[in-house]
Design a protein around this motif. Structure first.
Motif, PDB file in Angstrom:
ATOM      1  N   THR A  52       0.767  -1.346   0.002  1.00 14.92           N
ATOM      2  CA  THR A  52      -0.003   0.004  -0.277  1.00 14.92           C
ATOM      3  C   THR A  52       0.930   1.216  -0.092  1.00 14.92           C
ATOM      4  O   THR A  52       0.627   2.282  -0.869  1.00 14.92           O
ATOM      5  CB  THR A  52      -0.958  -0.021   1.298  1.00 14.92           C
ATOM      6  N   MET A  53       1.695   1.139   0.844  1.00 15.68           N
ATOM      7  CA  MET A  53       2.680   2.499   0.961  1.00 15.68           C
ATOM      8  C   MET A  53       3.701   2.541   0.051  1.00 15.68           C
ATOM      9  O   MET A  53       4.809   3.479  -0.137  1.00 15.68           O
ATOM     10  CB  MET A  53       3.242   2.701   2.660  1.00 15.68           C
ATOM     11  N   ASP A  54       4.323   1.521  -0.403  1.00 18.18           N
ATOM     12  CA  ASP A  54       5.296   1.097  -1.461  1.00 18.18           C
ATOM     13  C   ASP A  54       6.538   1.499  -1.063  1.00 18.18           C
ATOM     14  O   ASP A  54       7.484   2.181  -1.599  1.00 18.18           O
ATOM     15  CB  ASP A  54       4.976   1.828  -2.604  1.00 18.18           C
ATOM     16  N   PHE A  55       6.762   1.108   0.359  1.00 20.89           N
ATOM     17  CA  PHE A  55       8.077   1.374   1.126  1.00 20.89           C
ATOM     18  C   PHE A  55       9.235   0.355   0.572  1.00 20.89           C
ATOM     19  O   PHE A  55       8.772  -0.704   0.318  1.00 20.89           O
ATOM     20  CB  PHE A  55       8.031   1.416   2.641  1.00 20.89           C
ATOM     21  N   ALA A  56      10.380   0.912   0.751  1.00 14.09           N
ATOM     22  CA  ALA A  56      11.625  -0.057   0.528  1.00 14.09           C
ATOM     23  C   ALA A  56      11.573  -1.045   1.275  1.00 14.09           C
ATOM     24  O   ALA A  56      11.389  -1.252   2.331  1.00 14.09           O
ATOM     25  CB  ALA A  56      13.047   0.816   0.480  1.00 14.09           C
ATOM     26  N   LYS A  75      13.441   6.349  -2.550  1.00  7.82           N
ATOM     27  CA  LYS A  75      12.740   7.009  -3.661  1.00  7.82           C
ATOM     28  C   LYS A  75      11.641   7.988  -3.436  1.00  7.82           C
ATOM     29  O   LYS A  75      11.386   8.890  -4.056  1.00  7.82           O
ATOM     30  CB  LYS A  75      12.310   6.043  -4.720  1.00  7.82           C
ATOM     31  N   ASN A  76      10.947   7.360  -2.865  1.00 16.38           N
ATOM     32  CA  ASN A  76       9.539   8.046  -2.303  1.00 16.38           C
ATOM     33  C   ASN A  76       9.261   8.336  -0.836  1.00 16.38           C
ATOM     34  O   ASN A  76       8.046   8.730  -0.671  1.00 16.38           O
ATOM     35  CB  ASN A  76       8.444   7.087  -2.971  1.00 16.38           C
ATOM     36  N   HIS A  77      10.338   8.021  -0.110  1.00 15.92           N
ATOM     37  CA  HIS A  77      10.052   8.016   1.493  1.00 15.92           C
ATOM     38  C   HIS A  77      11.573   8.549   2.073  1.00 15.92           C
ATOM     39  O   HIS A  77      12.393   8.161   1.336  1.00 15.92           O
ATOM     40  CB  HIS A  77       9.158   7.044   1.851  1.00 15.92           C
ATOM     41  N   ARG A  78      11.341   8.615   3.341  1.00 18.99           N
ATOM     42  CA  ARG A  78      12.606   8.695   3.984  1.00 18.99           C
ATOM     43  C   ARG A  78      12.134   7.605   5.205  1.00 18.99           C
ATOM     44  O   ARG A  78      11.224   7.293   5.721  1.00 18.99           O
ATOM     45  CB  ARG A  78      12.800  10.244   4.637  1.00 18.99           C
ATOM     46  N   VAL A  98      10.573   4.869  11.825  1.00 15.54           N
ATOM     47  CA  VAL A  98       9.738   6.181  11.382  1.00 15.54           C
ATOM     48  C   VAL A  98       9.848   6.252   9.871  1.00 15.54           C
ATOM     49  O   VAL A  98      11.156   6.380   9.280  1.00 15.54           O
ATOM     50  CB  VAL A  98      10.392   7.573  12.091  1.00 15.54           C
ATOM     51  N   PHE A  99       8.800   6.295   9.121  1.00 11.13           N
ATOM     52  CA  PHE A  99       8.548   6.438   7.853  1.00 11.13           C
ATOM     53  C   PHE A  99       8.113   7.815   7.344  1.00 11.13           C
ATOM     54  O   PHE A  99       7.086   8.138   8.188  1.00 11.13           O
ATOM     55  CB  PHE A  99       7.853   5.205   7.177  1.00 11.13           C
ATOM     56  N   ILE A 100       8.581   8.440   6.466  1.00 11.48           N
ATOM     57  CA  ILE A 100       8.071   9.881   6.375  1.00 11.48           C
ATOM     58  C   ILE A 100       7.698   9.855   4.856  1.00 11.48           C
ATOM     59  O   ILE A 100       8.508   9.661   4.115  1.00 11.48           O
ATOM     60  CB  ILE A 100       9.121  11.038   6.704  1.00 11.48           C
ATOM     61  N   LYS A 101       6.414  10.058   4.650  1.00 10.00           N
ATOM     62  CA  LYS A 101       6.101   9.993   3.128  1.00 10.00           C
ATOM     63  C   LYS A 101       4.859  11.168   3.049  1.00 10.00           C
ATOM     64  O   LYS A 101       3.890  11.123   3.544  1.00 10.00           O
ATOM     65  CB  LYS A 101       5.466   8.744   2.829  1.00 10.00           C
TER      66      LYS A 101
END
Length: 333
Positions: A52-56, A75-78, A98-101
């Motif tokens: 869903t979030m497409d995290f690494a 690519k799309n988040h920190r 912690v994910f930041i998007k």
């Protein structure tokens, strides 16, 4: 099953029964900044983060395995991992991922973290000017909450150290459990340093200009946070050094007391040895002339008083020998 907590700038905390993981993005649409907190993640959370979030995948795997302190940009988040105090035991620190998007900040943890309660209160009280700084300000508040969580703990450790140092150097009262208290304090400080140094490492990484991990608008906030974390690191190290110094002083006092006790014991043993050495020839003389035998030449030595004189002469001779050898210096003092 994972526990979810969703809070937005517009609506505050959203009841957990009014949304699902798959519906999080829809629930926060038009709500401004949002924070999703996940406690005890499971396979459903893994699928949410990956699909869903497409995290690494590398970042997601850190959530479910051993995670080291880090701050990375994908690519799309920190992605940030920092260690914080565990509410179950102050001697234990646990990593918080912690994910930041975009306008969403997601924290994932496996235990209760008191700093996140501080973050929830600050997010609720944030004004418009602060919220306009964007999601990076929420990240700052989260990391600053970790630092603020340790401040009263370090103050308590400082008082404990003062009390233990007083007990170590108190010349009147001998306290019990001083060494154990110093060891426990060092262990607590060592665990605190894990979280504080982790926070300092993350803030330093975030402030690197070539990384571009945070926006220019919040640089001054993170710079202040870096100074605060550095001050906390120095405090923890100073307290640890103080505990080590107090422990060494305590052990030195114990060693000195043992040395004094051994010296006293040695003095007693020396005295007994000298007395025994003097008594041996006297006992031999008394044993020889005390035999019930008619052939003993008592008249040649002057009878009873002659034997006493021989004994006294032997005693004086041995004392003179001991004195010339320096074995009677203790008695001279």
């Amino acid at each position: 099953m994972a526990e979810l907590r969703l809070q937005t700038a517009a609506s505050g905390r959203i009841p957990s029964d009014s949304f699902t993981l798959d519906g999080v993005l829809g629930a926060i649409e038009g709500e401004g900044l949002a924070w999703l907190d996940i406690l005890r993640p499971d396979d459903e959370v893994r699928a949410f983060l990956l699909e869903t979030m497409d995290f690494a995948e590398l970042a997601v795997e850190d959530v479910f395995g051993p995670a080291d302190t880090t701050a990375q940009k994908f690519k799309n988040h920190r992605f940030v991992v920092v260690k914080a105090r565990d509410a179950d035991n102050q001697l234990d620190t646990e990593p918080v991922a912690v994910f930041i998007k975009e306008n969403l900040l997601i924290t994932v943890r496996h235990c209760t973290i008191p700093a996140l309660k501080i973050l929830a209160r600050r997010f609720k009280k944030a004004d418009e000017e602060e919220l306009e700084l964007g999601i990076d300000f929420l990240l700052y508040e989260m990391l600053d909450a970790v630092a603020d969580d340790w401040t009263p703990i370090l103050n308590k450790y400082s008082k404990q150290l003062d009390d233990l140092e007083f007990q170590v150097f108190d010349p009147i009262i001998e306290y019990d459990g001083v060494l154990e208290g110093l060891h426990n304090l060092k262990r607590q400080l060592r665990e605190a340093s894990k979280s504080i140094e982790s926070l300092n490492t993350v803030t330093m990484r975030l402030l690197k200009p070539n990384e571009r991990l945070i926006s220019e608008g919040v640089m001054r906030y993170f710079s202040d946070l870096n100074q605060l974390s550095l001050a906390l690191v120095k405090r923890a190290n100073n307290y640890a050094s103080g505990a080590t110094s107090a422990r060494d002083s305590y052990l030195s006092n114990i060693s000195l007391q043992l040395a004094e006790s051994n010296a006293q014991l040695t003095e007693v043993m020396t005295t007994l040895t000298i007395i025994g050495a003097i008594m041996l020839p006297l006992t031999l003389i008394a044993g020889i002339f005390g035999m019930n035998n008619d052939d003993l030449p008592l008249e040649l030595v002057g009878g009873f008083w002659g034997i006493i004189t021989i004994m006294v002469a032997f005693a004086c001779l041995m004392l003179t020998f001991f004195w010339r050898r320096g074995w009677l210096k203790t008695f001279e003092k």
